[in-house]
Design an enzyme around this catalytic site. Sequence first.
Site, PDB file in Angstrom:
ATOM      1  N   THR A 195      44.568  52.173  15.724  1.00 30.23           N
ATOM      2  CA  THR A 195      43.577  52.289  14.646  1.00 30.23           C
ATOM      3  C   THR A 195      44.280  52.129  13.304  1.00 30.23           C
ATOM      4  OG1 THR A 195      42.306  53.870  15.966  1.00 30.23           O
ATOM      5  CG2 THR A 195      41.773  53.721  13.628  1.00 30.23           C
TER       6      THR A 195
ATOM      7  N   LYS B 228      35.840  50.531  13.721  1.00 32.19           N
ATOM      8  CA  LYS B 228      36.502  51.736  14.268  1.00 32.19           C
ATOM      9  C   LYS B 228      36.577  52.841  13.212  1.00 32.19           C
ATOM     10  CE  LYS B 228      39.123  54.539  16.559  1.00 32.19           C
ATOM     11  NZ  LYS B 228      38.488  55.496  17.453  1.00 32.19           N
TER      12      LYS B 228
ATOM     13  N   LYS C 259      44.174  60.443   9.012  1.00 31.73           N
ATOM     14  CA  LYS C 259      44.515  59.049   8.635  1.00 31.73           C
ATOM     15  C   LYS C 259      43.253  58.171   8.666  1.00 31.73           C
ATOM     16  CE  LYS C 259      45.681  56.737  12.129  1.00 31.73           C
ATOM     17  NZ  LYS C 259      45.078  55.949  13.190  1.00 31.73           N
TER      18      LYS C 259
END
Length: 289
Positions: free
Chosen positions: A95, A170, A238
Amino acid sequence: MEVGFLGLGIMGKAMSMNLLKNGFKVTVWNRTLSKCDELVEHGASVCESPAEVIKKCKYTIAMLSDPCAALSVVFDKGGVLEQICEGKGYIDMSTVDAETSLKINEAITGKGGRFVEGPVSGSKKPAEDGQLIILAAGDKALFEESIPAFDVLGKRSFYLGQVGNGAKMKLIVNMIMGSMMNAFSEGLVLADKSGLSSDTLLDILDLGAMTNPMFKGKGPSMNKSSYPPAFPLKHQQKDMRLALALGDENAVSMPVAAAANEAFKKARSLGLGDLDFSAVIEAVKFSRE
Ligand SMILES: NC(=O)C1=CN([C@@H]2O[C@H](COP(=O)(O)OP(=O)(O)OC[C@H]3O[C@@H](n4cnc5c(N)ncnc54)[C@H](OP(=O)(O)O)[C@@H]3O)[C@@H](O)[C@H]2O)C=CC1
Ligand SMILES: O=CCCC(=O)O
């Protein structure tokens, strides 16, 4: 089919093990090489650098922690770029943000290789069970050639078009998930502080319109203050950070996500980054003490 696999963290280990169990020949590399041992016991080969894996395999998958790791594995000494060439495909399932993916795509295709980004929805258990949801974008032919591997790793693969779209989708999914986890945590803490049973709250939520696998799966352990890492909190933070940057770029106001990000940052500052992201409830408890 023979595949290379770079990155044997929580997800990479489960995914590469799955490929092995389903008859794929797998060659692995991990920065901390000792993490390859278990895979080797199950039949994997091991290489000492990403470049060696790329040299050996026509297709290589990566599952790395964040943009910094994804870039390092491609661009640093002994990295993917040293051996990528025409006829080889690189599939990064980490990701990251669209900018990172685009940089990697440009470098790989500049050397004649092909690139697909394929971040996944679903955590440790879906990775072990081959039930991930794959959000792929990039080289369409490589995507199609990757279907046999994607079918082992996941229950559904989406092809989303140009590189960057997988990363963006995502981040949006995880931004929603992180915001939901914060609202859920606040509810559990509020129930408890109000003299109500947070276990009864779980039963009530499960019977109504808000029932979902995340509340059902994580709620009971959160009520016991137990957070074994499936999806590390540092990675969720993150993703919130990268999703907020995407919001900035597109001038989308996201106060709910911004508040959730603050809670994840608080949890990291409390030393909870390596626990499951559900440990954000500890930051909610902390702020009310
Ligand atoms: N866990 C989950 O539920 C999910 C995670 N993801 C995403 O998948 C990716 C991997 O997650 P997960 O497996 O949980 O993470 P882990 O923290 O368990 O593993 C991270 C991996 O990245 C490697 N790594 C970190 N920094 C570097 C670097 N500078 N150079 C080379 N390798 C590096 C680690 O190597 P080393 O062992 O040496 O530290 C390890 O193999 C992340 O992008 C995450 O956001 C997506 C869906 C679900
Ligand atoms: O990126 C991690 C996603 C975790 C999940 O979908 O359960």
